[in-house]
Every structure is written in C-alpha cells, then in structure tokens.
Scaffold this motif. Structure first.
Motif, PDB file in Angstrom:
ATOM      1  N   ARG A   1     -16.522   8.705  12.085  1.00 27.32           N
ATOM      2  CA  ARG A   1     -15.824   8.583  13.367  1.00 27.32           C
ATOM      3  C   ARG A   1     -14.570   9.447  13.442  1.00 27.32           C
ATOM      4  O   ARG A   1     -13.875   9.428  14.466  1.00 27.32           O
ATOM      5  CB  ARG A   1     -15.443   7.122  13.604  1.00 27.32           C
ATOM      6  CG  ARG A   1     -16.598   6.142  13.560  1.00 27.32           C
ATOM      7  CD  ARG A   1     -17.686   6.482  14.564  1.00 27.32           C
ATOM      8  NE  ARG A   1     -17.232   6.361  15.939  1.00 27.32           N
ATOM      9  CZ  ARG A   1     -17.354   5.237  16.655  1.00 27.32           C
ATOM     10  NH1 ARG A   1     -17.922   4.178  16.123  1.00 27.32           N
ATOM     11  NH2 ARG A   1     -16.913   5.202  17.900  1.00 27.32           N
TER      12      ARG A   1
ATOM     13  N   VAL B   1     -12.220  10.329  16.796  1.00 32.18           N
ATOM     14  CA  VAL B   1     -10.844   9.869  16.875  1.00 32.18           C
ATOM     15  C   VAL B   1      -9.902  11.044  17.138  1.00 32.18           C
ATOM     16  O   VAL B   1      -9.003  10.974  17.993  1.00 32.18           O
ATOM     17  CB  VAL B   1     -10.439   9.136  15.584  1.00 32.18           C
ATOM     18  CG1 VAL B   1      -8.937   8.846  15.564  1.00 32.18           C
ATOM     19  CG2 VAL B   1     -11.222   7.835  15.439  1.00 32.18           C
TER      20      VAL B   1
ATOM     21  N   ASN C   1     -11.026  -7.483  16.520  1.00 29.67           N
ATOM     22  CA  ASN C   1     -10.310  -7.718  17.768  1.00 29.67           C
ATOM     23  C   ASN C   1      -9.443  -8.966  17.678  1.00 29.67           C
ATOM     24  O   ASN C   1      -8.274  -8.972  18.106  1.00 29.67           O
ATOM     25  CB  ASN C   1     -11.312  -7.854  18.916  1.00 29.67           C
ATOM     26  CG  ASN C   1     -10.632  -7.907  20.272  1.00 29.67           C
ATOM     27  OD1 ASN C   1      -9.884  -7.004  20.634  1.00 29.67           O
ATOM     28  ND2 ASN C   1     -10.880  -8.961  21.019  1.00 29.67           N
TER      29      ASN C   1
ATOM     30  N   ARG D   1      -6.096  -2.699  20.142  1.00 31.70           N
ATOM     31  CA  ARG D   1      -7.402  -3.310  20.416  1.00 31.70           C
ATOM     32  C   ARG D   1      -8.358  -2.281  21.004  1.00 31.70           C
ATOM     33  O   ARG D   1      -9.523  -2.215  20.623  1.00 31.70           O
ATOM     34  CB  ARG D   1      -7.226  -4.492  21.374  1.00 31.70           C
ATOM     35  CG  ARG D   1      -6.546  -5.693  20.767  1.00 31.70           C
ATOM     36  CD  ARG D   1      -6.266  -6.792  21.773  1.00 31.70           C
ATOM     37  NE  ARG D   1      -7.496  -7.399  22.277  1.00 31.70           N
ATOM     38  CZ  ARG D   1      -7.502  -8.518  22.996  1.00 31.70           C
ATOM     39  NH1 ARG D   1      -6.366  -9.124  23.303  1.00 31.70           N
ATOM     40  NH2 ARG D   1      -8.634  -9.028  23.417  1.00 31.70           N
ATOM     41  N   ARG D   2      -7.868  -1.497  21.937  1.00 32.84           N
ATOM     42  CA  ARG D   2      -8.737  -0.521  22.602  1.00 32.84           C
ATOM     43  C   ARG D   2      -9.267   0.522  21.622  1.00 32.84           C
ATOM     44  O   ARG D   2     -10.470   0.803  21.594  1.00 32.84           O
ATOM     45  CB  ARG D   2      -7.975   0.144  23.749  1.00 32.84           C
ATOM     46  CG  ARG D   2      -8.846   1.054  24.596  1.00 32.84           C
ATOM     47  CD  ARG D   2      -8.208   1.322  25.942  1.00 32.84           C
ATOM     48  NE  ARG D   2      -7.054   2.210  25.869  1.00 32.84           N
ATOM     49  CZ  ARG D   2      -5.814   1.849  26.168  1.00 32.84           C
ATOM     50  NH1 ARG D   2      -5.555   0.593  26.532  1.00 32.84           N
ATOM     51  NH2 ARG D   2      -4.822   2.717  26.090  1.00 32.84           N
ATOM     52  N   TRP D   3      -8.395   1.082  20.805  1.00 31.76           N
ATOM     53  CA  TRP D   3      -8.830   2.125  19.880  1.00 31.76           C
ATOM     54  C   TRP D   3      -9.697   1.573  18.756  1.00 31.76           C
ATOM     55  O   TRP D   3     -10.667   2.215  18.342  1.00 31.76           O
ATOM     56  CB  TRP D   3      -7.613   2.862  19.319  1.00 31.76           C
ATOM     57  CG  TRP D   3      -7.129   3.921  20.265  1.00 31.76           C
ATOM     58  CD1 TRP D   3      -6.512   3.721  21.463  1.00 31.76           C
ATOM     59  CD2 TRP D   3      -7.248   5.326  20.104  1.00 31.76           C
ATOM     60  NE1 TRP D   3      -6.238   4.921  22.054  1.00 31.76           N
ATOM     61  CE2 TRP D   3      -6.667   5.932  21.250  1.00 31.76           C
ATOM     62  CE3 TRP D   3      -7.765   6.156  19.109  1.00 31.76           C
ATOM     63  CZ2 TRP D   3      -6.611   7.314  21.418  1.00 31.76           C
ATOM     64  CZ3 TRP D   3      -7.697   7.544  19.270  1.00 31.76           C
ATOM     65  CH2 TRP D   3      -7.134   8.109  20.411  1.00 31.76           C
ATOM     66  N   SER D   4      -9.368   0.398  18.252  1.00 27.79           N
ATOM     67  CA  SER D   4     -10.180  -0.157  17.167  1.00 27.79           C
ATOM     68  C   SER D   4     -11.587  -0.481  17.664  1.00 27.79           C
ATOM     69  O   SER D   4     -12.573  -0.275  16.947  1.00 27.79           O
ATOM     70  CB  SER D   4      -9.520  -1.413  16.583  1.00 27.79           C
ATOM     71  OG  SER D   4      -9.463  -2.466  17.533  1.00 27.79           O
ATOM     72  N   GLN D   5     -11.699  -0.960  18.909  1.00 28.19           N
ATOM     73  CA  GLN D   5     -13.015  -1.285  19.450  1.00 28.19           C
ATOM     74  C   GLN D   5     -13.831  -0.036  19.752  1.00 28.19           C
ATOM     75  O   GLN D   5     -15.025   0.031  19.479  1.00 28.19           O
ATOM     76  CB  GLN D   5     -12.864  -2.121  20.730  1.00 28.19           C
ATOM     77  CG  GLN D   5     -12.180  -3.464  20.529  1.00 28.19           C
ATOM     78  CD  GLN D   5     -12.954  -4.384  19.594  1.00 28.19           C
ATOM     79  OE1 GLN D   5     -14.017  -4.877  19.930  1.00 28.19           O
ATOM     80  NE2 GLN D   5     -12.423  -4.611  18.409  1.00 28.19           N
ATOM     81  N   GLN D   6     -13.186   0.973  20.302  1.00 32.39           N
ATOM     82  CA  GLN D   6     -13.898   2.196  20.689  1.00 32.39           C
ATOM     83  C   GLN D   6     -14.402   2.984  19.484  1.00 32.39           C
ATOM     84  O   GLN D   6     -15.456   3.630  19.561  1.00 32.39           O
ATOM     85  CB  GLN D   6     -12.989   3.089  21.538  1.00 32.39           C
ATOM     86  CG  GLN D   6     -12.743   2.570  22.945  1.00 32.39           C
ATOM     87  CD  GLN D   6     -11.772   3.455  23.719  1.00 32.39           C
ATOM     88  OE1 GLN D   6     -11.152   4.371  23.167  1.00 32.39           O
ATOM     89  NE2 GLN D   6     -11.631   3.166  25.008  1.00 32.39           N
ATOM     90  N   HIS D   7     -13.674   2.932  18.385  1.00 35.39           N
ATOM     91  CA  HIS D   7     -13.987   3.813  17.263  1.00 35.39           C
ATOM     92  C   HIS D   7     -14.382   3.089  15.977  1.00 35.39           C
ATOM     93  O   HIS D   7     -14.539   3.728  14.932  1.00 35.39           O
ATOM     94  CB  HIS D   7     -12.798   4.736  16.988  1.00 35.39           C
ATOM     95  CG  HIS D   7     -12.435   5.607  18.165  1.00 35.39           C
ATOM     96  ND1 HIS D   7     -13.218   6.660  18.587  1.00 35.39           N
ATOM     97  CD2 HIS D   7     -11.384   5.547  19.026  1.00 35.39           C
ATOM     98  CE1 HIS D   7     -12.656   7.234  19.642  1.00 35.39           C
ATOM     99  NE2 HIS D   7     -11.545   6.580  19.930  1.00 35.39           N
TER     100      HIS D   7
ATOM    101  N   ALA E   1     -10.239  12.283  20.715  1.00 38.20           N
ATOM    102  CA  ALA E   1      -9.595  11.375  21.662  1.00 38.20           C
ATOM    103  C   ALA E   1      -8.076  11.520  21.607  1.00 38.20           C
ATOM    104  O   ALA E   1      -7.391  11.475  22.640  1.00 38.20           O
ATOM    105  CB  ALA E   1      -9.994   9.932  21.349  1.00 38.20           C
TER     106      ALA E   1
ATOM    107  N   PRO F   1     -16.559  -5.555  15.381  1.00 35.25           N
ATOM    108  CA  PRO F   1     -15.563  -5.423  16.461  1.00 35.25           C
ATOM    109  C   PRO F   1     -14.946  -6.749  16.879  1.00 35.25           C
ATOM    110  O   PRO F   1     -13.741  -6.823  17.134  1.00 35.25           O
ATOM    111  CB  PRO F   1     -16.378  -4.791  17.603  1.00 35.25           C
ATOM    112  CG  PRO F   1     -17.468  -4.033  16.914  1.00 35.25           C
ATOM    113  CD  PRO F   1     -17.823  -4.865  15.719  1.00 35.25           C
TER     114      PRO F   1
END
Length: 525
Positions: A17, A21, A358, A185-191, A24, A354
C-alpha cells in the motif's frame, strides 16, 4: 528552542500500500527532507527503560537535538527540541541543552550519576510532509509525515543489523484532538494501516538485543489526575489504563507476532475495556451509553476471533494429561476437527482488520481529549446533554454498581447448581466484571488499597473454581463434537460429564464465601 506536548498517531503501512499512500499524500503540497539521526543512551540503556529518547538529527542542512519521553497516554509525548544550526562537522551531544524543561529534568535525573552516553543506533529516513486542515474540527491542522528508510543498530562489532521503516505519522499542530482522530480514521481505513506503539528508537534497541519477541504487557491500575475526579475523568482514566495494556500487545500482533501471552493479554485488555464501557457509562450521561454501543461490536468480534482457536488449544492442553491418567485412549480432538483451524484468520489479520483499527483510533482519541472538546461519538440526535456527574455523585454511582454486582454474584452462587450451562457461564463473566470494576475504582475509595486487595483476594477462590468449571464445559462440548467423527472421544465425554455435578457444587461453595468479604467501598460515606 521549543518545549511541547506532542500528540500524534503512528501507523505501519503494508508494503503493497506504500505507493497508494504516497500518491494520496502528494495530492497536496509536499516537502521532502532527508533525516539522519543518531540515538544515544547509557551502556545499561536506562533511558530506553524509562521511555526516554535522546537523539541528534540532521534535518536537511540543519542539526536538531531532541529529547522525548512517554506522556500520559498513547498519544501524548513530552518533547524538547534545540536547533543547533548548520554546524559542520556534526555537533556533540549535550544533555544540558534541555535544562529547565519537564522532559529535560526527567533526563537529568536519569543521568545524575554521570554515566557517559554512547551512540546506540541510527536512522536514515526520507520524509515527505504535508499539512492538512480538517474541516469541522475547530481549525485543526495536522502534519502528515511519510517515513521510508531504515534503522541501523550499532552493536560494537563489524556486523550491523538493519530494519526497514515504512510508516505514516499524523501529528496535531493546532486545534482539537478529534480533528486528528477523524483524519487518522479516514487514512487507516482507506489504506489498511495499523496503529503502532514501536518507536524508531525501540526498533534499534531490539536490533541491538537481537530481540524478536518482546514481553507481553499486563494490566496496571488507572492513574487519576486528582484525588476527586468527576465522572467523565474517571471513565477516561479507566479506559486509558485498558488501552495501556491493549495497544502494545495489539501493535506486536498486527506486526506478525503469534506469541500466546501477547494474544492472551490483549484479550484480557479487551475484556477489561468492555467492563469499563458497560459499568461506567452512567458517569458520562452525555455520551457514555452511545460510545459504549458504538465500540462494543468490533471489540466483541476481535475478542471472540482471537479466542476461537486459543481457548480450544488451551483446554485440550490441560485436559489431555488428566484424561491419559484416567485411562483414556490416545486421541487429539483438534487433529480431527476437519481443518477448521486452517480456515481461521490469523491473529494479525484480526488485529489489522479495519473495524478493530477504527475502534482503537476512536478510543485513543477519547482518552486524549481534554474536557470541553468534542467527543468522537456524540450522543444520539435529539438527546439533550446531561450535566457532568460530579465527584461525589460519581462515587455514589460506583458504590451502587459494585454493590449490585456483589449481590448478583451471591444470588447466582446460591442457585448455581440449578442453572443451565449458558447461565453458569454468565456467572463467571459477571464475577470478572465485579473484579475488574473493583480494581478500576479501588483508589477512589481506599487510598492505600489494603481493603481492596483483601476483597480481591477473597474473589480468587471463586474465580479459580469457575474458571476450571468453564474449561471443563468447553472440553466436554469439544469432545462431544469430536465423538461424531471418532468414537475414542466418548471416553472424555463420559469423564467430563461425571465431573459436572461435583464441579458445580464446588463453584457454589466458593461463591458463597464471597459474602464474608469486607466491601472496601463501604468504608467511605
């Protein structure tokens, strides 16, 4: 020269990933810096043992000397930086540069005997940084830093050990913590990132020691900021103590560890946290119940998944020698389970999921929030915020909770032998909740905790009896299931069935003795 309280998340990035990352991150204005750092400690590594990091780092053309130390929770770090300019060659390390700061005083105490500092490890990192403004979070500004490079341990021999670095750090520059939580939260979930507690300095220390597995972290009592905390402060401190046990173990497991004790301690931490969320929700009427409901499901899923295989293996490990002694045929019920274990997710898969990551991020943010900051999981729409539960009311609520659980355990004990298997298991879980709640709040009722220790010791015989009874119930179900595939399992089924009546009687007697235990929460009016 700057002394700050650093608040940051650090995530490990799966190798597959990294490109996504970086891409992004580059959607905004990015600065590239090469960071070459040298880390110092005493020969006996006392700084590392106390959670202190002392480094000299070249940031582009400039040299910066930094000391860091662990703070109150997983997000807080004490930090002091001294800009040394563009000196060439490299400046000498001088701990005196940090005098007059809280972290500098901590460093000075550790070096008070004059022990010399030696370079223990170094890092060579390429860092990409970008500032991100989080909308709707009181103007929160977060510095995102992508670090790729290596840690090198200087072992005093020609052989050097290296470890790759691939991580994303999110540091709060200004604004409220929930802006940082939202972005994390957003970055950990997306990647597919996972939270890590392992610093670069700690990586180097492990390389020096050729250490592949670290000791599991066990539970410690909560630390209350003052002697008379109000309800939300109590709840926040207790959740923080649960995370202090969970996060290091989860970090190791997410990175690939399959150490049984780390998995066991993570599950204990989850169980303690679930008790805190359930039993302390009323201490924060505005959001306690809503948060507990939101966080419960991912915690339950992880707890059960981590225990699905371990519990069975542990039960069989304990049961097999006793069955052999009783004359049972040689038989392993797990070897004939149809390959169920092979299909189960690994501990790392469970922790990196995830949903679990989260909830960890949300919980960390909750413990780091200051009074008056927005909550990560607000109360349901239409519910008016309730007044804060003051210190006296909080103690009254806790006293009622402890008394209710105590009475329920005694009531369950009286009729234990007549309960069905599931209800008997619930008695064990209720006893655990009583124990954990007593441990959490003991300092609020019993300054020296002598009465609390006596009470907790009085619970242990019942805990042991119920634990053994539960293990035998799990074993009975396991061997009964195996009997459908192999008749040799019937010996164990009969043996464990014959023990149920005596085991239930022993549990009843052990639970009854709790009635004689002096309740420490009764001492204070």
């Amino acid at each position: 020269m700057a002394a700050i309280m650093e608040i940051e998340f650090k995530f490990c990035i799966p190798a597959g990933r990294l490109k996504a990352v970086e891409a992004a991150l580059r959607r905004g204005t990015v600065a590239r810096t090469r960071l070459q750092a040298r880390y110092f400690d005493t020969a006996d590594q006392r700084l590392a043992a106390d959670g202190v990091v002392l480094r000299l780092r070249k940031e582009g053309p400039r040299w910066v000397q930094t000391v860091k130390a662990t703070g109150d929770n997983a997000l807080h770090r004490l930090e002091h930086n001294v800009d040394l300019g563009t000196a060439a060659p490299a400046p000498q390390m001088d701990p005196q540069r940090h005098q007059g700061t809280p972290v500098g005083e901590r460093l000075a105490k550790l070096l008070a005997d004059g022990s010399p500092l030696v370079e223990r490890q170094s890092t060579d990192i390429v860092r990409l940084t970008r500032d991100v403004r989080v909308t709707g979070s009181a103007g929160a500004v977060i510095e995102m830093a992508l670090d790729v490079g290596k840690v090198v341990a200087h072992a005093g021999t020609p052989e050097q050990r290296e470890s790759p670095v691939c991580e994303l750090e999110l540091e709060l520059k200004r604004g409220d913590v929930q802006g940082l939580v939202s972005l994390a939260r957003r970055w950990s979930q997306q990647h597919g990132l996972w939270f890590s507690t392992v610093s670069k300095a700690e990586r180097g220390a492990r390389l020096l020691a050729a250490q592949e597995t670290v000791e599991a972290v066990k539970a410690e009592p909560p630390r209350f900021a003052d002697q008379h905390p109000d309800g939300p402060a109590i709840r926040q401190a207790v959740v923080a103590s649960c995370l202090a046990q969970m996060l290091p173990n989860a970090s190791e497991i997410a990175a690939g560890s399959t150490d049984e004790e780390q998995i066991h301690q993570l599950r204990i931490g989850i169980r303690r946290l679930r008790t805190a969320l359930r039993e302390l929700a009323d201490l924060d009427p505005a959001s306690g119940a809503a948060q507990a409901a939101e966080w419960e499901s991912p915690l339950v899923d992880a707890f059960r998944a981590l225990g699905a295989l371990r519990d069975r293996e542990q039960v069989v490990k304990l049961a097999q020698p006793r069955l052999r002694e009783a004359g049972a045929p040689d038989f392993d019920p797990l070897a004939a389970d149809g390959g169920a274990a092979a299909d189960a997710p690994s501990p790392g898969d469970i922790v990196r999921s995830p949903a679990f990551q989260n909830v960890l991020v949300s919980l960390i943010g909750f413990t780091a929030a200051k009074p008056g900051e927005p909550e990560p999981a607000p109360a349901a729409e239409g519910d008016p915020p309730s007044a804060t539960v003051g210190a006296n009311d909080a103690r009254r609520l806790l006293r009622k909770r402890l008394q209710r659980l105590h009475k329920q355990v005694l009531r369950d004990g009286e009729r234990f032998e007549s309960l069905d298997t599931e209800s008997q298991h619930r008695v064990r879980k209720r006893l655990k909740r009583l124990r954990y709640l007593a441990e959490f709040v003991a300092p609020l009722f019993d300054e020296k905790e002598e009465g609390a220790d006596t009470y907790l010791k009085a619970l242990r015989p019942a805990q042991d009896a119920l634990g053994e009874f539960n293990d035998e119930a799990v074993a009975l179900a396991l061997y009964r299931e195996a009997a459908a595939r192999d008749a040799r399992a019937w010996f164990a089924v009969g043996w464990f069935t014959a023990r149920r009546e005596a085991g239930a009687k022993a549990c009843r007697k052990a639970l009854a003795k709790i009635e004689d235990a002096a309740r420490f929460w009764k001492k204070s009016g």
